[in-house]
Design a protein around this motif. Structure first.
Motif, PDB file in Angstrom:
ATOM      1  N   SER A  92       0.571  -0.878  -0.087  1.00 60.38           N
ATOM      2  CA  SER A  92      -0.052  -0.323  -0.176  1.00 60.38           C
ATOM      3  C   SER A  92       0.503   0.802   0.258  1.00 60.38           C
ATOM      4  O   SER A  92       1.206   1.586   0.857  1.00 60.38           O
ATOM      5  N   PRO A  93       0.330   2.481  -0.464  1.00 62.65           N
ATOM      6  CA  PRO A  93       1.075   3.695  -1.199  1.00 62.65           C
ATOM      7  C   PRO A  93       1.368   4.241   0.855  1.00 62.65           C
ATOM      8  O   PRO A  93       0.971   3.732   1.545  1.00 62.65           O
ATOM      9  N   ALA A  94       2.637   5.018   0.883  1.00 62.43           N
ATOM     10  CA  ALA A  94       2.562   5.639   2.284  1.00 62.43           C
ATOM     11  C   ALA A  94       2.432   7.555   1.220  1.00 62.43           C
ATOM     12  O   ALA A  94       3.337   7.593   0.108  1.00 62.43           O
ATOM     13  N   ILE A  95       2.615   8.264   1.883  1.00 63.77           N
ATOM     14  CA  ILE A  95       2.390   9.722   2.076  1.00 63.77           C
ATOM     15  C   ILE A  95       2.522  10.409   2.701  1.00 63.77           C
ATOM     16  O   ILE A  95       2.759  10.590   4.091  1.00 63.77           O
ATOM     17  N   SER A  96       3.775  11.479   2.628  1.00 68.93           N
ATOM     18  CA  SER A  96       4.396  12.401   3.431  1.00 68.93           C
ATOM     19  C   SER A  96       5.352  13.583   3.051  1.00 68.93           C
ATOM     20  O   SER A  96       6.488  13.556   1.423  1.00 68.93           O
ATOM     21  N   ASN A  97       4.967  15.129   3.087  1.00 70.91           N
ATOM     22  CA  ASN A  97       5.742  15.891   2.994  1.00 70.91           C
ATOM     23  C   ASN A  97       5.800  16.146   1.181  1.00 70.91           C
ATOM     24  O   ASN A  97       6.952  16.340   0.623  1.00 70.91           O
ATOM     25  N   GLY A  98       4.351  15.794   0.644  1.00 67.13           N
ATOM     26  CA  GLY A  98       4.618  15.825  -0.505  1.00 67.13           C
ATOM     27  C   GLY A  98       5.144  14.925  -1.537  1.00 67.13           C
ATOM     28  O   GLY A  98       4.331  15.501  -1.856  1.00 67.13           O
ATOM     29  N   ARG A  99       5.398  13.957  -1.384  1.00 68.10           N
ATOM     30  CA  ARG A  99       5.791  12.866  -1.777  1.00 68.10           C
ATOM     31  C   ARG A  99       4.843  11.680  -1.780  1.00 68.10           C
ATOM     32  O   ARG A  99       4.103  11.383  -0.403  1.00 68.10           O
ATOM     33  N   LEU A 100       4.882  11.060  -2.964  1.00 75.00           N
ATOM     34  CA  LEU A 100       3.885   9.506  -2.883  1.00 75.00           C
ATOM     35  C   LEU A 100       5.451   8.611  -2.769  1.00 75.00           C
ATOM     36  O   LEU A 100       6.088   8.261  -3.696  1.00 75.00           O
ATOM     37  N   PHE A 101       5.227   7.417  -1.781  1.00 77.81           N
ATOM     38  CA  PHE A 101       6.308   6.451  -1.872  1.00 77.81           C
ATOM     39  C   PHE A 101       5.668   5.222  -2.124  1.00 77.81           C
ATOM     40  O   PHE A 101       4.271   4.188  -1.216  1.00 77.81           O
ATOM     41  N   LEU A 102       6.269   4.763  -2.947  1.00 78.97           N
ATOM     42  CA  LEU A 102       5.253   3.041  -3.658  1.00 78.97           C
ATOM     43  C   LEU A 102       6.311   1.878  -3.463  1.00 78.97           C
ATOM     44  O   LEU A 102       7.366   2.453  -4.082  1.00 78.97           O
ATOM     45  N   ARG A 103       5.881   0.922  -3.043  1.00 78.76           N
ATOM     46  CA  ARG A 103       7.004  -0.011  -2.797  1.00 78.76           C
ATOM     47  C   ARG A 103       6.782  -1.164  -3.929  1.00 78.76           C
ATOM     48  O   ARG A 103       5.870  -1.574  -4.027  1.00 78.76           O
ATOM     49  N   GLY A 104       7.369  -1.308  -4.812  1.00 80.91           N
ATOM     50  CA  GLY A 104       7.057  -2.196  -5.829  1.00 80.91           C
ATOM     51  C   GLY A 104       8.144  -3.207  -5.169  1.00 80.91           C
ATOM     52  O   GLY A 104       8.236  -3.669  -5.105  1.00 80.91           O
ATOM     53  N   ASP A 105       8.097  -4.662  -6.383  1.00 82.33           N
ATOM     54  CA  ASP A 105       8.558  -6.001  -6.320  1.00 82.33           C
ATOM     55  C   ASP A 105       9.920  -5.884  -6.591  1.00 82.33           C
ATOM     56  O   ASP A 105      10.212  -6.380  -5.720  1.00 82.33           O
ATOM     57  N   GLN A 106      10.252  -4.893  -6.952  1.00 83.48           N
ATOM     58  CA  GLN A 106      12.303  -4.489  -6.372  1.00 83.48           C
ATOM     59  C   GLN A 106      12.832  -3.213  -6.625  1.00 83.48           C
ATOM     60  O   GLN A 106      13.701  -3.243  -5.253  1.00 83.48           O
ATOM     61  N   HIS A 107      11.530  -2.169  -6.400  1.00 81.07           N
ATOM     62  CA  HIS A 107      12.387  -0.695  -5.784  1.00 81.07           C
ATOM     63  C   HIS A 107      11.176   0.156  -4.664  1.00 81.07           C
ATOM     64  O   HIS A 107       9.782  -0.370  -4.945  1.00 81.07           O
ATOM     65  N   LEU A 108      11.845   0.791  -4.443  1.00 79.08           N
ATOM     66  CA  LEU A 108      11.134   1.797  -3.804  1.00 79.08           C
ATOM     67  C   LEU A 108      11.269   3.389  -4.839  1.00 79.08           C
ATOM     68  O   LEU A 108      12.703   3.445  -4.763  1.00 79.08           O
ATOM     69  N   PHE A 109       9.750   3.465  -4.760  1.00 83.20           N
ATOM     70  CA  PHE A 109      10.320   4.424  -5.458  1.00 83.20           C
ATOM     71  C   PHE A 109       9.650   5.979  -4.740  1.00 83.20           C
ATOM     72  O   PHE A 109       8.754   6.041  -4.205  1.00 83.20           O
ATOM     73  N   SER A 110      10.352   7.387  -4.837  1.00 81.80           N
ATOM     74  CA  SER A 110       9.577   8.333  -4.629  1.00 81.80           C
ATOM     75  C   SER A 110       9.019   9.034  -5.453  1.00 81.80           C
ATOM     76  O   SER A 110       9.772  10.023  -6.644  1.00 81.80           O
ATOM     77  N   ILE A 111       7.493   9.005  -5.208  1.00 84.83           N
ATOM     78  CA  ILE A 111       7.183  10.205  -6.886  1.00 84.83           C
ATOM     79  C   ILE A 111       6.736  11.606  -6.498  1.00 84.83           C
ATOM     80  O   ILE A 111       6.273  12.061  -4.812  1.00 84.83           O
ATOM     81  N   GLY A 112       7.402  12.123  -7.023  1.00 87.84           N
ATOM     82  CA  GLY A 112       6.716  14.248  -6.743  1.00 87.84           C
ATOM     83  C   GLY A 112       8.075  15.154  -6.452  1.00 87.84           C
ATOM     84  O   GLY A 112       9.285  14.133  -6.446  1.00 87.84           O
TER      85      GLY A 112
END
Length: 582
Positions: A557-577
Motif C-alpha cells: 500500500s502507498p505512503a504519503i509524506s511531505n508532498g511525496r508519494l512512496f510506492l514499494r514495487g516488486d523490486q524498487h522503492l519509488f519516491s514520486i513528486g
C-alpha cells in the motif's frame, strides 16, 4: 496508535493557556494600576512643581517594581520558549517553532523595557533638577508601555484561545489525528509523517494537499531505489528516514531496511531473524507486515518458525529488544502489523490455534496485557484505535467476529458475531455518519456499517446497513467526507453513501488489486497489482482524475509524506513528486 500523544497535546494546550495568562499579566497591571499612577504623577508634576519632588522616591520605587514585573515576565517567556523548543517530537517542533520564536521576542522586549524603566527610576531619584524632564519621560514611558501592553493583550488573547481550542480538540480527537494537531489551532498543516500501517490515523488518509497527481515510470520520479529481497509490507516515513521490511529468501533472512528520504540511498539493513521459511499463501510474502515508529524506535514484526517475533530498533539500526510473545501458525503465512498506543505496541495474534491480542511495553518489549480470542481462526487485520462514544476503542475484524476493546487493558467493549470466518482488510470510521465500516472476508463476502456505541453482544442491534456486493477481502477501504470507497480484488471500485450504504456508482478499473486505498486532497488513490494508479474524486458520479503507470508490480500500500508519494514495487522503492510532470 497515536493516543499516547493525547496527554502531551493536553499539556501543550495548558502551556499555551499559561503563556497567554503570563502575557496578560503585564498589561493588566499596567492598565489597572501603573498607567493611572503614571498619568497621575505626570499631572501632579505639571501642576504642583515642587510637590512632585516629594513623590520622586515613591515614583522611583513604583517604576522599579514595574521593571521587575517586566523582567520576570521576560524571563518566564524565555523559559517557556526553551521548554517548547526541547519537546522531543521532531514534527511538533515545526509547529511550535513560531511560538518559541515569538516567546523569545516577547522575552527580549520585556527585558529591554525593564532596563529602560530602571534607567527612568534612576533619573527620578536624581533630584529636583530633573523636574522639568519628568513629565515628558513619564508620558513617553506611558506611551511605550501602552503600545507594549496592547501587543501583549492581543498576543495573550490569541494564545489563550489557541490553548482552549486545543483542549476542545483533545476531548473529541480521534486517535490517528493526535500526532498532527498539536499545533493545528495556531498553524496550518504543512506536512505529515507516515508512521505506521495506513498512516498517521491508521485509515489511509493524508491531510496534505500537494500530493502528486501525474507520473510515469520515467516522469516525476524523484528517485528509484532497488531494495534487497522482496516484501509486501508498506514503507513508513518519519522525518528524513523511510523504513520497510524485506525478506531475502535465499538466505532465509527477515530484515528491516532504512532509506534516506531525500535521495533514496540505503542507510542501513539489519537482519532481524534467520530461520526456515514458513508455509504461506502464493499471494503472501515473508515480509508482509508494515513496521511502526514513534520517532524514537522502529517496531517490526515477523514470523520466526512457529513464534510471533517483535523487535525494536533505534534510528541508527541498533536493536533495543526482541521478544516472541506467542505462538503463531497459519498455512497462509504471517501479516500482523503493529499499532502504537500510549506506552504500548499492540499486535494481533489471530491464528489457527490459541489466538490472542498482545500489548508490549515500547521500551522493553515486556508483555503488559494479553487476551484470548475465542474462535481460534487466522486473520490479518490491523486494529483501528479511535475515541468513540466517550471511550477509547480498539476495533478490528477477524477470528469470526468484529469486536471493540479498550487498548489500555484489553477489556472488550462489544462484539458482533461473524459475519464470516477470515478477514484481512482493516476497518475505517466515518465521523459524519458516526459509523465504522467493515469489509471481508472468506468464504462469504460482506460490507457492514456498524454503530460504535454498543456494549456486549450487539450483533442484532448495531449493524446499521449490510451488503454483499462489491466487498473486498484484502484491500482496505477509505472513508472520505460523506463517502465510503472500496475496491475489491477483481477491480470493482465502488462509492457508497456512508450514512446508509447506498451505492452512488460502481466502476471496473483495470487490473487486480491487493494494495489498500489512500486519500489526499479530497481524492482517492487506487493502486493495482501491476503498478497502475487510478486517482478518482468521490461523489455522486464517477470521476477519474488521473491514471498513472509505473511499469512494476506493486502489492504494498502507498505512503504519503511531505508532498511525496512512496510506492514499494516488486523490486524498487519509488519516491514520486518533486519534479514537474510533462
Amino acid at each position: 496508535m497515536w493516543n499516547d500523544k493525547k496527554p502531551m497535546l493536553k499539556t501543550l494546550s495548558r502551556i499555551q493557556v499559561l503563556l497567554g495568562v503570563l502575557l496578560l499579566l503585564p498589561p493588566a497591571y499596567f492598565f489597572g494600576r501603573a498607567r493611572p499612577e503614571l498619568n497621575r504623577v505626570a499631572a501632579d508634576t505639571l501642576a504642583r512643581g515642587e510637590t512632585i519632588a516629594r513623590s520622586l522616591q515613591s515614583g522611583a520605587a513604583l517604576t522599579e517594581s514595574l521593571a521587575d514585573t517586566f523582567q520576570n515576565v521576560g524571563l518566564k517567556a524565555g523559559s517557556i520558549a526553551d521548554t517548547l523548543a526541547k519537546i522531543p517530537f521532531s514534527d511538533w517542533v515545526v509547529y511550535l517553532g513560531p511560538t518559541a520564536k515569538a516567546s523569545r521576542g516577547i522575552s527580549e522586549h520585556c527585558q529591554q523595557t525593564a532596563h529602560t524603566l530602571r534607567e527612568s527610576a534612576a533619573s527620578l531619584g536624581a533630584g529636583r533638577e530633573t523636574l522639568r524632564d519628568i513629565p515628558k519621560a513619564i508620558a513617553s514611558l506611558s506611551e511605550t508601555a501602552t503600545v507594549l501592553s496592547i501587543i501583549a493583550l492581543l498576543a495573550g488573547a490569541v494564545v489563550i484561545l489557541n490553548g482552549i481550542q486545543l483542549m476542545a480538540v483533545a476531548k473529541r480527537l480521534t486517535t490517528g489525528t493526535l500526532i498532527l494537531l498539536a499545533g493545528l489551532a495556531a498553524f496550518p498543516v504543512q506536512a505529515e509523517n507516515w508512521p505506521c500501517w495506513r498512516g498517521p490515523r491508521g485509515d489511509g488518509s493524508s491531510l496534505e494537499t500537494n500530493v502528486p497527481l501525474h507520473w510515469s515510470a520515467t516522469n516525476n520520479i524523484a528517485w528509484k531505489t532497488p531494495i534487497p529481497g522482496r516484501g509486501h509490507g508498506s514503507p513508513i516515513v518519519w522525518g528524513d528516514r523511510i523504513f520497510l521490511l524485506t525478506a531475502i529468501e535465499g538466505e532465509q533472512q527477515r530484515c528491516v531496511v532504512c532509506v534516506d528520504r531525500s535521495n533514496g540511498k540505503l542507510v542501513w539493513l539489519r537482519t532481524v531473524a534467520q530461520s526456515p521459511l514458513e508455509p504461506k499463501h502464493k499471494l503472501n510474502n515473508y515480509a508482509s507486515s508494515t513496521p511502526a515508529t514513534d520517532g524514537n524506535l522502529v517496531y517490526v514484526t515477523f514470523l520466526d518458525k512457529d513464534k510471533m517475533l517483535v523487535a525494536a530498533y533505534d534510528f541508527t539500526g541498533r536493536q533495543q529488544w526482541l521478544v516472541r510473545p506467542g505462538d503463531f501458525f497459519s498455512k497462509h503465512g504471517f501479516c500482523s502489523s503493529p499499532v502504537l498506543f500510549k506506552d504500548k505496541i499492540i499486535v494481533n495474534g489471530d491464528h489457527d490455534g490459541e489466538s490472542y491480542i498482545v500489548a508490549l511495553d515500547r521500551q522493553t518489549g515486556k508483555t503488559l496485557w494479553k487476551i484470548d480470542r475465542e474462535n481460534k481462526t487466522r486473520s490479518y487485520c490491523t486494529p483501528l484505535i479511535r475515541e468513540l462514544d466517550g471511550r477509547t476503542q480498539m476495533i478490528l475484524s477477524g477470528n469470526k467476529c468484529v469486536a471493540s476493546y479498550d487498548p489500555n487493558n484489553g477489556k472488550r467493549h462489544w462484539i458482533i458475531d461473524g459475519p464470516t470466518e477470515q478477514m484481512v482488510a482493516s476497518m475505517v470510521y466515518n465521523e459524519k455518519a458516526d459509523m465504522l465500516f467493515y469489509t471481508g472476508g472468506f468464504p462469504q463476502y460482506h460490507i457492514l456499517g456498524i454503530k460504535p456505541n454498543g456494549t456486549g453482544n450487539v450483533t442484532q442491534t448495531h449493524v446499521a446497513w449490510l451488503t454483499t456486493k462489491g466487498a473486498s477481502y484484502v484491500p482496505s477501504p477509505v472513508s472520505i467526507g460523506d463517502y465510503f470507497v472500496i475496491v475489491n480484488e477483481p477491480g470493482m471500485l465502488t462509492c457508497h453513501q456512508a450514512a446508509d450504504g447506498n451505492v452512488l456508482w460502481s466502476e471496473r478499473v483495470r487490473g487486480t488489486y491487493h494494495a489498500s486505498l489512500v486519500t489526499a486532497g479530497g481524492l482517492v488513490y487506487v493502486l493495482s497489482d501491476l503498478g497502475v494508479m487510478t486517482v478518482v474524486k468521490p461523489g455522486p458520479q464517477f470521476q477519474a482524475v488521473a491514471t498513472n503507470e509505473l511499469d512494476e508490480k506493486c502489492f504494498a500500500s502507498p505512503a504519503i509524506s511531505n508532498g511525496r508519494l512512496f510506492l514499494r514495487g516488486d523490486q524498487h522503492l519509488f519516491s514520486i513528486g518533486g519534479h514537474p510532470a510533462r
